[in-house]
Structures are given as structure tokens and as C-alpha cells.
Motif scaffolding. Structure first.
Motif, mmCIF file in Angstrom:
data_model
loop_
_atom_site.group_PDB
_atom_site.id
_atom_site.type_symbol
_atom_site.label_atom_id
_atom_site.label_comp_id
_atom_site.label_asym_id
_atom_site.label_seq_id
_atom_site.Cartn_x
_atom_site.Cartn_y
_atom_site.Cartn_z
ATOM 1 N N THR A 1 68.690 31.527 75.037
ATOM 2 C CA THR A 1 69.099 31.061 73.710
ATOM 3 C C THR A 1 68.934 29.549 73.624
ATOM 4 O O THR A 1 68.477 29.020 72.617
ATOM 5 C CB THR A 1 70.561 31.460 73.432
ATOM 6 O OG1 THR A 1 70.658 32.875 73.454
ATOM 7 C CG2 THR A 1 71.030 30.933 72.086
ATOM 8 N N GLY A 2 69.284 28.865 74.694
ATOM 9 C CA GLY A 2 69.140 27.417 74.748
ATOM 10 C C GLY A 2 67.706 26.976 74.503
ATOM 11 O O GLY A 2 67.457 25.979 73.838
ATOM 12 N N ARG A 3 66.750 27.747 75.029
ATOM 13 C CA ARG A 3 65.335 27.418 74.802
ATOM 14 C C ARG A 3 64.993 27.510 73.314
ATOM 15 O O ARG A 3 64.285 26.662 72.782
ATOM 16 C CB ARG A 3 64.441 28.361 75.605
ATOM 17 C CG ARG A 3 64.381 28.020 77.051
ATOM 18 C CD ARG A 3 63.304 28.859 77.762
ATOM 19 N NE ARG A 3 63.732 29.091 79.115
ATOM 20 C CZ ARG A 3 64.175 30.252 79.598
ATOM 21 N NH1 ARG A 3 64.206 31.321 78.827
ATOM 22 N NH2 ARG A 3 64.553 30.355 80.842
ATOM 23 N N ARG A 4 65.483 28.550 72.664
ATOM 24 C CA ARG A 4 65.213 28.706 71.235
ATOM 25 C C ARG A 4 65.871 27.590 70.422
ATOM 26 O O ARG A 4 65.294 27.077 69.471
ATOM 27 C CB ARG A 4 65.682 30.082 70.763
ATOM 28 C CG ARG A 4 64.780 31.187 71.296
ATOM 29 C CD ARG A 4 65.241 32.566 70.974
ATOM 30 N NE ARG A 4 65.311 32.844 69.552
ATOM 31 C CZ ARG A 4 65.780 33.977 69.060
ATOM 32 N NH1 ARG A 4 66.200 34.930 69.870
ATOM 33 N NH2 ARG A 4 65.833 34.166 67.762
ATOM 34 N N LEU A 5 67.073 27.215 70.805
ATOM 35 C CA LEU A 5 67.763 26.135 70.104
ATOM 36 C C LEU A 5 67.069 24.798 70.341
ATOM 37 O O LEU A 5 67.009 23.954 69.439
ATOM 38 C CB LEU A 5 69.228 26.067 70.539
ATOM 39 C CG LEU A 5 70.086 27.284 70.170
ATOM 40 C CD1 LEU A 5 71.482 27.156 70.762
ATOM 41 C CD2 LEU A 5 70.138 27.498 68.674
ATOM 42 N N THR A 6 66.528 24.617 71.524
ATOM 43 C CA THR A 6 65.778 23.398 71.824
ATOM 44 C C THR A 6 64.538 23.307 70.954
ATOM 45 O O THR A 6 64.200 22.235 70.446
ATOM 46 C CB THR A 6 65.403 23.351 73.318
ATOM 47 O OG1 THR A 6 66.618 23.319 74.082
ATOM 48 C CG2 THR A 6 64.556 22.132 73.646
ATOM 49 N N GLU A 7 63.854 24.421 70.759
ATOM 50 C CA GLU A 7 62.674 24.435 69.882
ATOM 51 C C GLU A 7 63.068 24.055 68.454
ATOM 52 O O GLU A 7 62.387 23.264 67.799
ATOM 53 C CB GLU A 7 62.013 25.814 69.896
ATOM 54 C CG GLU A 7 60.879 25.970 68.924
ATOM 55 C CD GLU A 7 59.648 25.132 69.263
ATOM 56 O OE1 GLU A 7 58.753 25.042 68.407
ATOM 57 O OE2 GLU A 7 59.580 24.567 70.365
ATOM 58 N N LEU A 8 64.180 24.581 67.987
ATOM 59 C CA LEU A 8 64.664 24.231 66.651
ATOM 60 C C LEU A 8 64.990 22.742 66.573
ATOM 61 O O LEU A 8 64.617 22.061 65.611
ATOM 62 C CB LEU A 8 65.900 25.067 66.313
ATOM 63 C CG LEU A 8 66.484 24.891 64.923
ATOM 64 C CD1 LEU A 8 65.497 25.350 63.858
ATOM 65 C CD2 LEU A 8 67.788 25.661 64.798
ATOM 66 N N ARG A 9 65.652 22.237 67.592
ATOM 67 C CA ARG A 9 65.985 20.815 67.635
ATOM 68 C C ARG A 9 64.711 19.961 67.599
ATOM 69 O O ARG A 9 64.657 18.945 66.921
ATOM 70 C CB ARG A 9 66.797 20.498 68.887
ATOM 71 C CG ARG A 9 67.227 19.031 68.958
ATOM 72 C CD ARG A 9 67.996 18.706 70.210
ATOM 73 N NE ARG A 9 69.205 19.509 70.292
ATOM 74 C CZ ARG A 9 69.772 19.882 71.425
ATOM 75 N NH1 ARG A 9 69.251 19.554 72.578
ATOM 76 N NH2 ARG A 9 70.863 20.599 71.419
ATOM 77 N N ARG A 10 63.687 20.382 68.334
ATOM 78 C CA ARG A 10 62.420 19.634 68.362
ATOM 79 C C ARG A 10 61.773 19.584 66.982
ATOM 80 O O ARG A 10 61.242 18.548 66.581
ATOM 81 C CB ARG A 10 61.455 20.277 69.366
ATOM 82 C CG ARG A 10 61.843 20.042 70.805
ATOM 83 C CD ARG A 10 60.875 20.681 71.797
ATOM 84 N NE ARG A 10 59.545 20.134 71.615
ATOM 85 C CZ ARG A 10 58.446 20.874 71.403
ATOM 86 N NH1 ARG A 10 58.512 22.181 71.354
ATOM 87 N NH2 ARG A 10 57.279 20.304 71.252
ATOM 88 N N ILE A 11 61.826 20.677 66.249
ATOM 89 C CA ILE A 11 61.274 20.691 64.890
ATOM 90 C C ILE A 11 62.012 19.680 64.019
ATOM 91 O O ILE A 11 61.393 18.885 63.309
ATOM 92 C CB ILE A 11 61.353 22.107 64.270
ATOM 93 C CG1 ILE A 11 60.367 23.040 64.963
ATOM 94 C CG2 ILE A 11 61.110 22.064 62.764
ATOM 95 C CD1 ILE A 11 60.516 24.494 64.576
ATOM 96 N N PHE A 12 63.328 19.694 64.097
ATOM 97 C CA PHE A 12 64.125 18.785 63.274
ATOM 98 C C PHE A 12 63.915 17.336 63.674
ATOM 99 O O PHE A 12 63.876 16.451 62.821
ATOM 100 C CB PHE A 12 65.604 19.181 63.321
ATOM 101 C CG PHE A 12 65.954 20.271 62.350
ATOM 102 C CD1 PHE A 12 66.691 19.988 61.214
ATOM 103 C CD2 PHE A 12 65.530 21.567 62.548
ATOM 104 C CE1 PHE A 12 67.005 20.979 60.301
ATOM 105 C CE2 PHE A 12 65.824 22.568 61.646
ATOM 106 C CZ PHE A 12 66.568 22.278 60.511
ATOM 107 N N GLU A 13 63.767 17.076 64.962
ATOM 108 C CA GLU A 13 63.504 15.708 65.411
ATOM 109 C C GLU A 13 62.144 15.222 64.922
ATOM 110 O O GLU A 13 61.980 14.058 64.573
ATOM 111 C CB GLU A 13 63.601 15.621 66.932
ATOM 112 C CG GLU A 13 65.037 15.722 67.424
ATOM 113 C CD GLU A 13 65.151 15.867 68.936
ATOM 114 O OE1 GLU A 13 64.117 16.047 69.627
ATOM 115 O OE2 GLU A 13 66.290 15.816 69.430
ATOM 116 N N ALA A 14 61.162 16.122 64.880
ATOM 117 C CA ALA A 14 59.840 15.749 64.366
ATOM 118 C C ALA A 14 59.907 15.497 62.861
ATOM 119 O O ALA A 14 59.312 14.532 62.354
ATOM 120 C CB ALA A 14 58.830 16.847 64.673
ATOM 121 N N LEU A 15 60.648 16.328 62.138
ATOM 122 C CA LEU A 15 60.810 16.127 60.693
ATOM 123 C C LEU A 15 61.539 14.823 60.401
ATOM 124 O O LEU A 15 61.224 14.121 59.437
ATOM 125 C CB LEU A 15 61.568 17.304 60.074
ATOM 126 C CG LEU A 15 60.822 18.626 59.981
ATOM 127 C CD1 LEU A 15 61.776 19.757 59.632
ATOM 128 C CD2 LEU A 15 59.699 18.523 58.952
#
Length: 144
Positions: A80-94
Motif C-alpha cells: 500500500t505504501g508503494r501505491r501511496l508513494t506513487e500518488l505522492r509523486r504525482i502530486f509533487e510533480a503537479l
């Protein structure tokens, strides 16, 4: 019987189980601790990006109960942490392209880049590659 396994980091013990060599064990232990998920601050994430907990639940695809547990401080599992990290990365890029507080409202707006779907719907369908494509086009200045 002892034998090398692919990558040379393990060998087979007489009982048939694989054993890591000391150097490999030290490296993998270090790598695991560096990338460990120490918890995902749901409340902080939602506040920073102007996202409701309901929207966050939709973004993750997990149950409202699981998100409530994380908001309460419970640590998500490694997968789950991996999926949340991917979401965080998208938001950091935005965040590099627009103000943080504009991202939440943007998620719910129909967007021609997504054939009229909202970015939230695109993420819910598992099409984050389309989000990444838009981020790339905006960063590089290349039209789609």
C-alpha cells in the motif's frame, strides 16, 4: 548441497532454504530501511493539496475505513505504501506546475486532455500514465 542462485547474492543451505550472504544481507537491510514507509500523513496531504478525505479515498482506491486508519496514524502495508508513494509523486510533480491548493479543485474539473473526464476519474481508472503524460508535456513545452 550449496549452489549459487542468480545474482550471486544467495546460496542454498543443506536444508534446502536460501540464505543471504552477509554482504547481500547488509545491502538489502540498508536499502529496505532507506525506502521504508514510515507512515503516510493523510491529514497533512489532504490539507496541503486541498483534497477532502473522500477524494483521497477515491484517489487511492482503498476503502474509507483503511484511509481513516491511516489518517489516525496507522502505518499502511508495504505494498500500500508503494501505491501511496506513487500518488505522492504525482502530486509533487503537479506542485511544480501549479499552486498546491489548486490541485484539489483541478482533480474534479472536466479536462479536454482526458477526453472530458476529470483527472480524478482518470486516476480512479488506473490511467495515471495519462496524468504523467500531461505533466511531461507541460514541463517540456511539447504539445500532445
Amino acid at each position: 548441497m550449496l549452489r549459487q542462485l542468480p545474482g550471486g547474492i544467495a546460496m542454498k543451505q543443506p536444508n534446502g532454504q536460501a540464505a543471504l550472504r552477509p554482504k547481500a544481507r547488509a545491502f538489502l537491510g540498508t536499502a529496505a530501511s532507506v525506502g521504508a514507509i514510515k507512515g503516510f500523513a493523510v491529514k497533512d496531504f489532504c490539507k496541503v493539496y486541498a483534497v477532502t478525505q473522500d477524494t483521497f479515498t477515491r484517489l487511492t482506491g482503498f476503502s474509507a475505513r483503511a484511509v481513516a486508519h491511516w489518517a489516525g496514524g496507522r502505518k499502511p502495508s508495504t505494498s500500500t505504501g508503494r501505491r501511496l508513494t506513487e500518488l505522492r509523486r504525482i502530486f509533487e510533480a503537479l506542485e511544480k506546475l501549479v499552486a498546491k491548493e489548486a490541485i484539489g479543485p483541478w482533480l474534479k474539473e472536466s479536462n479536454t486532455a482526458f477526453d472530458g473526464s476529470t483527472p480524478l476519474q482518470v486516476i480512479e481508472r488506473g490511467e495515471t500514465d495519462r496524468i504523467w503524460r500531461v505533466i511531461y508535456e507541460l514541463q517540456s513545452g511539447e504539445p500532445g
